[in-house]
Design an enzyme around this catalytic site. Sequence first.
Site, PDB file in Angstrom:
ATOM      1  N   CYS A 135       0.837  -1.197   0.000  1.00  0.00           N
ATOM      2  CA  CYS A 135       0.000   0.000   0.000  1.00  0.00           C
ATOM      3  C   CYS A 135       0.875   1.250   0.000  1.00  0.00           C
ATOM      4  CB  CYS A 135      -0.933   0.002   1.212  1.00  0.00           C
ATOM      5  SG  CYS A 135      -1.981   1.468   1.314  1.00  0.00           S
ATOM      6  N   CYS A 138      -0.395   4.117   2.131  1.00  0.00           N
ATOM      7  CA  CYS A 138      -0.290   3.873   3.572  1.00  0.00           C
ATOM      8  C   CYS A 138       1.125   4.131   4.070  1.00  0.00           C
ATOM      9  CB  CYS A 138      -0.667   2.426   3.901  1.00  0.00           C
ATOM     10  SG  CYS A 138      -2.303   1.914   3.369  1.00  0.00           S
ATOM     11  N   ASP A 139       2.112   3.683   3.304  1.00  0.00           N
ATOM     12  CA  ASP A 139       3.490   3.642   3.800  1.00  0.00           C
ATOM     13  C   ASP A 139       4.465   4.538   3.054  1.00  0.00           C
ATOM     14  OD1 ASP A 139       2.657   1.668   5.613  1.00  0.00           O
ATOM     15  OD2 ASP A 139       2.972   0.090   4.144  1.00  0.00           O
TER      16      ASP A 139
END
Length: 307
Positions: A135, A138-139
């Site tokens: 992701c 997300c990261d």
Amino acid sequence: MEAGKTSDVVIIGAGPAGLSAAIYACRAGKSVLLLEAEQFGGQIVNTPDVENYPGIKKISGFDFAYGLYEQATALGATVEFDRAAAIVKNGTGFIVKGEQAEYGAKAVIIATGAKNRHLGLDAEQKFVGRGVSYCATCDGAFFKGKTVAVNGGGNTAVEDAKYLSGICGRVYVIHRRDQFRADEKSVEFLASKPNVEFVLNSTVTDLIGDEDGKLEAIEVMDKLSGEKKKLEVSALFVAIGQVPDNKAFDGEVRIDDKGYVEGGEDCLTGTDGIYVAGDCRTKSVRQLTTAAADGAVAGLAAAAYAD
């Protein structure tokens, strides 16, 4: 096991397809229960910008999903966070067996979506959360200004690379073919970015870590020449497709050899009273628009069956 309530329609999965189905079934006057194993909205909640949904110029994936959730629940749909383990025929209806309770239904819609596919390398799991991610939104922020790689050639991979190119110093895009499956305009935009480099006809064959156990490089093999080279990266974002999660329903509906529920544009599964919608069914295009369309078709069909 706790006995849950009986609803006209039970929808397994609260992603875009499931929520769209709930909206249509509720508007048809039916009681609707959504069973969700993780979080409502599905994987779209991790997409920063949705720009290909007709009528909406630009919206975040979270806002899009939350809008569907609010619309469905305002119409009367309820959501239970439980993982469906089986669908069992029960007289004229069904019992959906969850891990926490059982739920009665006159009709069932399978809308479980699909999960990210892994590389399958021995060292992969070791580096998850330590440089390997599925992701980018997300990261990605953890690797601001650093060199990273994206593995994949579809829309998700290209969108991930576009996002990362805005925050990372350098982005390698590794794809096993010489042509991308993603939208042409998106690929052209990505190719114009000065900090993006395409590594085509190539696959990731190994992951290399430092003394602290964090990813520091990946090994990439050219499929045409067999030559291997090392790319020094701080992170690898894997975007090589998805895998459906339908094994629990095998036997009640037909599952193909890739794990997708067999169903056409009519969302019929071949089992009366059970329908399928969204990315978890056999189809050639898996987009927000097709998920919503499936939801409308399945929701109305299930509502009619529940009469």
